[in-house]
Design a protein around this motif. Structure first.
Motif, PDB file in Angstrom:
ATOM      1  N   PRO A   1      -7.610   4.580   3.212  1.00 53.06           N
ATOM      2  CA  PRO A   1      -6.675   5.601   2.716  1.00 53.06           C
ATOM      3  C   PRO A   1      -5.685   6.052   3.803  1.00 53.06           C
ATOM      4  CG  PRO A   1      -8.915   6.110   2.018  1.00 53.06           C
ATOM      5  CD  PRO A   1      -9.009   4.902   2.893  1.00 53.06           C
ATOM      6  N   ARG A   2      -6.184   6.109   5.055  1.00 49.92           N
ATOM      7  CA  ARG A   2      -5.281   6.548   6.133  1.00 49.92           C
ATOM      8  C   ARG A   2      -4.156   5.511   6.333  1.00 49.92           C
ATOM      9  NH1 ARG A   2      -4.836   7.687  11.759  1.00 49.92           N
ATOM     10  NH2 ARG A   2      -3.910   9.769  11.855  1.00 49.92           N
TER      11      ARG A   2
ATOM     12  N   ALA B   1      -2.966   3.697   3.993  1.00 47.67           N
ATOM     13  CA  ALA B   1      -2.061   3.915   2.848  1.00 47.67           C
ATOM     14  C   ALA B   1      -1.110   5.067   3.165  1.00 47.67           C
ATOM     15  CB  ALA B   1      -2.890   4.235   1.608  1.00 47.67           C
ATOM     16  N   LYS B   2      -1.650   6.093   3.814  1.00 50.32           N
ATOM     17  CA  LYS B   2      -0.852   7.286   4.153  1.00 50.32           C
ATOM     18  C   LYS B   2       0.264   6.892   5.138  1.00 50.32           C
ATOM     19  CE  LYS B   2      -2.216  12.121   5.070  1.00 50.32           C
ATOM     20  NZ  LYS B   2      -3.326  12.988   5.490  1.00 50.32           N
TER      21      LYS B   2
END
Lengths: 314, 89, 1010, 222
Positions: free
Chosen positions: A180-181, A183-184
């Motif tokens: 997710p990081r 993706a961020k």
């Protein structure tokens, strides 16, 4: 190999990656003094064997010659540099002005990092800045490039054209937010990623699988980070002392089982074997070979890994 | 000022402690004891009941419990010239 | 026998206690504290019994005297208790609730009102004899006190050896006694006492090992009895704690303890097991090594009977940390090596060969046996004795004798340890309270006190009394000089010296001085405040002064007695001590003590036999009881037990007990109910139950019981021929033993090994009971019990012998070589190593019976957390004091009974339940709970609610009040002052120990050096 | 509450030893709760200083007193003349109190007895931990109630950084990684989806970086 993608900057690295080749980048630390020859010497060594060379920015908070000057030295040598910038030492004014400085020398790659805490370095009593964090720096460089504006809102005469990169550490905790990081960071505008050095290949493959599951490998070029062990001591040090580093026990055992004089060679073998295995992973677009204080071995690694000669791009 | 000497203890590297000055012969120290009513004060009584003898320059202040001790008692005692104080409970 | 028999005669509010040992003392304090008049009749010249002779006690190693002497002082000082020493009962008539007893008191020849216990007479008396207290290892005089802290400490003259009383010469004691307390004309007297109930606690005699000539007691000097060794260990004993051989006073290195001397020996001594010798031998070995680390102790025993709470852990520590050698073999004789006077002992070593070993000393662990005059004693009280000479009681009412209204406690009922004796002390108190419920308070007179003088705003006018104490103080401290020196100190209005400040006449003089000189504070310089402060406080209260305006300067125990011969320095020190206390008394303020109402009702958690027995006893005492049981029906674990070891029918007893509980008007039973929420403090609890009921109560009795261990070992659950003792009892009862079958039993399944390292105490009895049941029905059915230690302690030993006589086989196993079980077609085969034949043996067993232990009930974890009651590592509730408060919890108003405290037999559970009811009865008998004067006072204006006190107070008395700020619950406060030590805002001050008073004392002490 | 730590005695002694008459002034609120600078600690400190003076035969006179709070004018009335009588005041309040004395008594020398350390909470008796930096622009709403500005060594607003290992910050095993706590909390609250929203660049003008701050409540201002 992956399909062609539009090229937005004059960065040689972007062109190679966009052309679908496996890119090879390396890294060298500027000297703890003002002697330019250290840079030119390392530059010449790496010139034929890598596409671009990262210049670290006061790595582990140890005060060194600034990354911008070293990049300019490389540029003059005909080697394309990657300007590393940490948000620890400069506030948003200094970061934007350094980007413009680099752009004025047509330095076209930047790597946005938070940087190691000053307590690791030679000035533990110093104040840190952290006005922006690494993701906000990515946003800033993309804003300056795509909108041509300063953070304050005014227009930039001759906006910088930087190929924006960042680091990623698939092995740090908590593992479940590492993808997710990424993706961020992509949402923030990052275009290429250089990962932490990989020794735990299984865990890296798991990370890559999750990256692929979210299709992130089509949105960002991922370069696998590698650092060959010079000796067993270095392996043990990296395992225990360097935060966020995952060195499996069997790798350390393999190093400590080999006799002292053969350990350097074994380190290189491990590196080469890793590259072979990483080549099979879909979504790995290249290799970032960080031979810390061992730059002279990069040519041998690149050759033995079948990554030589480097492709030519116009 | 008293000199100090470095001493290696079990768990720390050389900790510096004061070297006690040698004791002048005719010196009579003033010792103060803070004793808990239920145990140490009772023990002092028992030593009397059994006629054990010990140096006379210790005087005992009775307290409900050693937990009642306040630093200001000990500091007050030292400021007013007491040479040594112990708490027993 | 029903608990509460109606009688028509009017009931008396007083109780006679025969025997002033620890059991009698506990009963007397409980009864006196709950409004009954108590008469203690004691044969010897001082109360204390056997416990005062002990040096240390197991399993904690606390010193025995430090535990019992405060109790003795409390008994001596208690207004409702009257001591009749050197007295015996000759007849008992009347009915329960109204007895008339005749007392014969031997002459003491010393006037108790005049004698101050100064001891001058004893010093000068020329006639010496063996001291019984010191077990003949030391001498005493004709005029003597049994031991240094005797209560009453009035001297007594032994008329069998006193030169004047036998030959008409001497009378030196009379000459030297400055209090002229000696009275050779004393004839003793005979008188009657009218009491409501009689409690027998005469204790037991120690077996005299002289009978066993082969062990050499009385022939070889270095063979001593265990009680003699206890005196040798004691610092107040003949060798003041230095372990020496009686023959040559040298330090012994190798000491041997021989167990079961006079016990478990039906042929030439007593058949029963005395229950305590294994543990006191272990303790003596441990304490000996603590005194002198090169002592090498060895204990020769048959079974190591460490069945009590934490006993096994204590024995393991003795083995591993103190390397006491335990040898499982009995010694037949002891020979002496004439030159060295060491002793040679012969036994079979582990390798099976006969080994000779020399020891410097041998200690005979002598057992307990009834007094020689026990039959005549029983005739006087009209009670039956069992065949061994102990009081006849039943398993289900262990403290009631055969005669109604006469109860028994302690070792006279059967050999037992101190905690069980103290429990039975409170139990008989509870039973007497049930019998005489409505007569409570009828014979107790509250002293009428004058109103307190208001000294608000007046300057201090201190009276200072400096005591000579005969010569005890004045021989070392110049008492007159001190009285003179302090005369004109600030605040001092009067100072004088007195010969005996504590004597009756001095008390009267002090009262007169207070009136004449209008004194408003008093300092007495004499002995220790711990024993004599209450005496002076009562005196000044009777003179109209608040009793907290007083301080006692200890210049005897802490000055004259320990600086003998250094008069000048001692006088100076005594002066400092007196000045220190005058400085403090200058700043004393009157302390008003308020009180809190007590709800006369109890909450009992757990409807097993313990909870039901406690509920019945409390209800009979007149208190409302709420009995909460989580299951559908009352009965608990006992529902699965058919008979007791003695053969009594359990289910009949259980049915009558449940019937009594359910029909008792004062008991409300809440089944299928648990505690929802509970708050409040001692006397004022408020609990809401899961059945919606809201109850108010003053005490909580925790009887959450235990649970049988479901074994996982030895194929239990997988093979139907592997059963537990409970299953066996059930099918023996229904079908009886299967003819032609064979049984093998394994002991200590799931007990006595980490992580469950404790003995469950009941499994040996279960095994022996079932084995006897099988053999009696069909003698040729083979029964084998594979055991680690058979712990049929006390009078249960008879049944172990009966099982052996019936042919039950007993084979010993060690934990590191457990029996192996292999399932067969029918039944199982069991192989175990036989230490006698030194090879493995195998048995075919149609049934393998596992003796499984007891575990704490899972509900105790929630109850523990809810009421902040701590539990030990094994999960059983932790009592306030292992020896002297075995049923109380540290926090006031909470009591424990039954398996929740530790595994125990049915009769012990019933005793503990009665004990808990007795203790709770003492609390609930007061309509108001007085708060002690020496407590911490909280000033809310200074307090900034930083919560430091809230976190450190061991009694949870600071709490966060409704307005969010900290308040202090004075009822829970014991005055330790930890809160005032840590409070950054100095918002807490302890009465009579305020900061300015302490600083004033320090300043006074340091005046001459600052 | 404001947490402080008493300066080492040697440092305090070197500050005051040249003076003749020193008043040690305690403050009985925040620094008393952490047992470092309350009236009681002032009393203890003055006693220690008196003993140090006697050991070094210096004629210095040390007295002690205390007020409820050294950040309010009126509380100083009770100690006004004591301060004026002294030629130096050693205040064991936090930095606020020391400067308040400097403002109110222009000709009196004032020394800090404490190092004011941080705004924190009492984890358990005797253990205080930093929780807030008063940045003037609270982000706790976005970070599940755990502040990265005060509790992350590098103030990462889109964390965790690459150095977080087993829940601890890279700089020291004893220090929790704030972002690990935030992730745990988001998981517990079932709000992990909020993790990926990018935290915008922060406006530091309300922080100390924006210069010393002042706050006025119009309606109660005189």
């Amino acid at each position: 190999m992956s399909q062609q993608r539009a090229v937005k900057t004059d960065s040689k690295l972007e062109k190679i990656l966009a052309a679908g080749h496996l890119a090879v980048t390396s890294e060298c630390g500027p000297p703890r003094g003002s002697d330019p020859d250290v840079i030119t010497h390392k530059g010449n060594m790496l010139k034929e064997y890598v596409d671009v060379v990262n210049i670290t920015d006061n790595q582990t908070s140890m005060t060194r010659m600034c990354s911008l000057a070293a990049c300019i030295r490389l540029k003059q040598l005909g080697v394309e540099p990657v300007l590393q910038m940490v948000t620890r030492d400069r506030n948003r004014i200094a970061l934007q002005s350094d980007i413009l400085g680099a752009a004025s020398f047509d330095i076209t790659n930047v790597l946005c990092l938070s940087g190691d805490h000053q307590s690791f370095g030679d000035c533990p009593n110093g104040q840190n800045v952290h006005d922006l964090d690494s993701m906000q720096l990515i946003q800033t460089v993309r804003y300056m490039r795509d909108e041509g504006k300063f953070l304050g809102g005014d227009d930039i005469k001759r906006p910088p054209k930087m190929f924006v990169g960042a680091a990623a550490n698939p092995f740090a905790d908590p593992f479940e937010i590492r993808v997710p990081r990424l993706a961020k960071k992509i949402a923030a505008g990052v275009e290429f990623i250089q990962t932490q050095c990989i020794y735990n290949l299984d865990k890296f493959e798991l990370w890559m699988k999750q990256v692929r599951d979210r299709g992130l490998h089509e949105k960002v070029y991922i370069l696998a980070g590698l650092t060959p062990f010079k000796n067993a001591g270095m392996a043990k040090y990296m395992r225990s002392r360097v935060p966020g580093m995952d060195v499996p026990d069997d790798v350390v055992k393999r190093m400590s089982d080999t006799p002292k004089e053969k350990q350097a060679e074994e380190g290189l073998n491990i590196c080469i074997e890793s590259i072979e295995r990483l080549k099979q992973i879909e979504g790995v677009h290249g290799f970032h070979i960080m031979a810390i204080e061992w730059e002279e071995k990069v040519p041998e690694i690149v050759k033995r890994a079948g990554l030589w000669p480097r492709p030519e791009v116009s | 000022m008293a000199q100090s000497v470095a001493v290696k203890t079990r768990d720390t590297e050389n900790v510096s402690i004061e070297v006690p000055l040698e004791r002048p012969s005719e010196w009579e120290p003033e010792i103060l004891a803070f004793a808990c009513h239920y145990c140490a004060f009772a023990a002092a009584d028992l030593s009397g009941v059994m006629r054990l003898s010990y140096p006379y320059n210790v005087k005992i202040i009775r307290m409900p419990c050693t937990g009642k001790l306040d630093q200001s008692y000990v500091l007050r005692a030292f400021e007013r010239g007491v040479d040594g104080a112990f708490v027993a409970g | 026998m029903n608990m509460n028999t109606p009688t028509n005669t009017q009931k008396r509010g007083s109780v006679l206690i025969v025997g002033g040992g620890i059991g009698g003392m506990q009963a007397s304090l409980d009864l006196a504290d709950s409004g009954f008049k108590v008469h203690i009749v004691q044969k010897e010249s001082s109360i204390g019994g056997t416990m005062v002779m002990l040096d240390k006690t197991f399993p904690t190693g606390d010193c025995s005297m430090c535990m019992i002497s405060p109790k003795m002082v409390e008994v001596a000082r208690h207004p409702n208790i009257e001591l009749h020493t050197l007295a015996q009962i000759t007849s008992v008539d009347g009915v329960p609730g109204d007895f008339k007893v005749r007392v014969i008191q031997q002459p003491r020849f010393v006037n108790k009102d005049k004698c101050t216990g100064c001891g001058l007479c004893e010093e000068k008396c020329p006639k010496k004899t063996h001291s019984e207290f010191e077990q003949n290892l030391a001498v005493r005089k004709a005029i003597y006190s049994e031991f240094s802290q005797a209560v009453p400490n009035t001297r007594v003259i032994d008329r069998s050896i006193c030169l004047y009383l036998t030959k008409g010469k001497c009378r030196i004691c009379e000459k030297v006694c400055t209090a002229n307390a000696i009275d050779f004309e004393d004839k003793g007297r005979e008188y009657d006492l009218e009491v409501g109930a009689v409690i027998l606690s005469p204790g037991l005699k120690r077996h005299n090992p002289w009978l066993h000539q082969e062990l050499g007691y009385g022939r070889w000097e270095n063979v001593v009895t265990s009680l003699q060794f206890e005196r040798i260990l004691s610092t107040s004993g003949p060798f003041s704690g230095e372990i020496k051989r009686p023959s040559d006073q040298k330090h012994p290195e190798k000491i041997a303890w021989l167990q079961c001397v006079g016990s478990r020996d039906p042929h030439n001594a007593n058949p029963w097991c005395s229950s305590v010798c294994c543990m006191y031998a272990t303790k003596q070995a441990v304490i000996a090594r603590e005194h002198d680390s090169n002592i090498k102790p060895s204990i020769f025993y048959m079974d190591m009977r460490a069945f009590g709470k934490d006993f096994d852990k204590y024995v393991d520590r003795a083995k591993n940390e103190y390397n006491v050698a335990y040898r499982r073999s009995m010694i037949s004789d002891v020979r002496e090596d004439p030159e060295t006077q060491s002793l040679i002992v012969r036994y079979t070593g582990d390798d099976g060969k006969l080994t000779y070993e020399t020891f410097d000393m041998v200690v005979l662990s002598i057992g307990l046996e009834p007094h020689s005059d026990v039959h005549e004693f029983a005739k006087t009280f009209g009670i039956d004795l069992n065949n061994h000479g102990f009081a006849e009681t039943s398993v289900f009412s262990p403290v009631s004798t055969s005669r109604e209204g006469i109860y028994v406690t302690g070792t006279f009922q059967s050999p037992k340890d101190i905690p069980e004796t103290v429990m039975q002390g409170s139990a008989v108190a509870g039973s007497a309270m049930s019998l005489l419920g409505e007569a409570r308070g009828s014979e107790v007179v509250e002293p009428v006190l004058p109103p307190e003088k208001d000294i608000e705003g007046t300057d201090p006018r201190i009276g200072v009394i400096v005591c000579h104490c005969g010569i005890n103080i004045s021989q070392t401290v110049d008492v007159k000089k001190i009285a003179e020196d302090v005369k004109n100190l600030p605040g001092v209005a009067h100072s004088e010296d007195m010969m005996y400040a504590c004597a009756q006449d001095s008390q009267a003089k002090i009262k007169k001085l207070i009136d004449e000189k209008n004194l408003n504070r008093l300092v007495v310089a004499s002995c220790t405040p711990r024993t004599h402060a209450p005496l002076f406080q009562e005196t000044i209260r009777e003179a109209g002064l608040n009793k907290y305006l007083f301080e006692l300067a200890d210049i005897r125990e802490q000055c004259s007695w320990c600086h003998m011969g250094e008069n000048e320095a001692a006088t100076k020190k005594a002066g400092d001590i007196v000045r220190m206390n005058i400085a403090k008394v200058n700043r004393l303020e009157p302390v008003t003590t308020d009180s809190v109402p007590v709800t006369p009702a109890a909450l009992v958690i757990g409807g097993g036999i313990a909870g039901m027995t406690a509920s019945l006893s409390l209800a009979d005492q007149g208190f409302a009881v709420h009995l909460v049981e989580k299951d559908k029906a009352l009965g608990g674990l006992l529902k699965q037990v058919r008979t007791t070891l003695e053969g009594a029918e359990v289910q009949d007893f259980l049915r009558t007990r449940i019937y009594d509980v359910e029909k008792h008007p004062k008991i409300t039973v809440h089944t299928e109910t648990v505690i929802e929420k509970s708050e409040g403090f001692v006397g004022n609890f408020n609990t809401s139950l899961s059945n919606g009921k809201q109850i108010e109560h003053g005490a909580v009795i925790v009887a959450t019981g235990g649970e049988e261990y479901k074994p996982e070992e030895y194929y239990y659950g997988e093979n139907r021929y592997v059963i537990t003792q409970r299953d066996l009892e059930l099918n023996l009862m229904e079908k009886g033993p299967e003819p032609g079958s064979s049984y093998v039993m394994i002991q200590c399944v799931g007990s006595r090994q980490e992580p469950v390292n404790y003995c469950s105490r009941i499994c040996c009895q279960d095994a022996v009971k079932n084995a006897i049941a099988i053999k009696e029905k069909d003698p040729n059915i083979p029964v084998t019990i594979i055991y680690r230690d058979i712990r049929t302690y006390g009078l249960r030993e008879d049944f172990y012998r009966k099982a052996r006589d019936l042919g039950v086989l007993f084979i010993h196993y060690e934990p590191d070589r457990k029996p192996e079980v292999t399932p067969m077609g029918r039944g199982v085969s069991v192989t175990t190593y036989d230490y006698m034949m030194r090879r493995p043996v195998t048995f075919q067993a149609d049934y393998l019976v596992l003796s499984t232990g007891l575990r704490p009930h899972p509900a105790s974890e929630d109850i523990g957390r809810r009421f902040k009651l701590t539990r030990n590592a094994d999960g059983f509730f932790l009592e306030a004091h292992v020896k002297l408060r075995p049923v109380d919890f540290p926090s006031e108003g909470f009591y424990v009974a039954g398996l929740a405290h530790a595994p125990k037999n049915i009769d012990e559970t019933i005793s503990q339940a009665l004990s808990a009811a007795g203790r709770a009865g003492v609390l609930l008998s007061h309509d108001r709970l007085g708060v002690s004067g020496i407590i911490s006072k909280h000033d809310r204006d200074l307090c900034m609610s930083c919560l430091a006190c809230f976190r450190v107070c061991p009694f949870d008395s600071p709490f966060i009040d409704k307005d969010g700020k900290v308040s202090h619950n004075e009822v829970k406060c014991t005055g330790c002052g930890i809160c005032s030590g840590i409070c950054p805002a100095k918002a807490f001050q302890v009465n009579n120990f305020t900061d300015d008073q302490m600083i004033a004392m320090i300043d006074a002490l340091t005046e001459n050096i600052a | 509450m404001i947490v402080g730590k008493q300066k080492p005695l040697d440092e305090i002694w070197s500050m005051i030893k040249s003076h003749k008459n020193v008043l040690v002034l305690g403050c009985n609120t925040c620094v008393a709760v952490c047992h470092e600078g309350g009236n009681k600690e002032a009393e203890i400190l003055s006693s220690l200083l008196r003993m140090r003076a006697s050991q070094e035969e210096s004629g210095i006179a040390v007295t002690n007193s205390g007020v409820e709070r050294q950040c309010e004018h009126e509380f100083f009335d009770s100690v006004k003349d004591a301060i004026e009588a002294a030629d130096a005041v050693l205040s064991t309040a936090c930095g606020i109190g020391v400067q308040f004395i400097a403002e109110k008594f222009p000709t009196t020398v004032v020394y800090p007895g404490l190092n004011t350390t941080f705004l924190g909470a009492v984890e358990k008796i005797g253990v205080m931990k930093e929780k807030c930096q008063a940045c003037g622009n609270c982000v706790l709403g976005e970070t599940a109630g755990i502040c990265p500005v005060a509790r992350c060594a590098k103030r990462v607003l889109n964390g965790p950084c690459g150095g977080s290992t087993k829940g601890s910050c890279e700089i020291n095993k004893e220090v929790d990684c704030a972002w690990q706590l935030i992730v745990n909390r988001l998981n517990a609250l079932g709000q992990m989806d909020r993790y990926e929203t990018l935290a915008p660049i922060k406006d530091w003008s309300t922080d100390r970086a924006g210069g010393p701050r002042k706050q006025i409540r119009e309606e109660i201002q005189e």
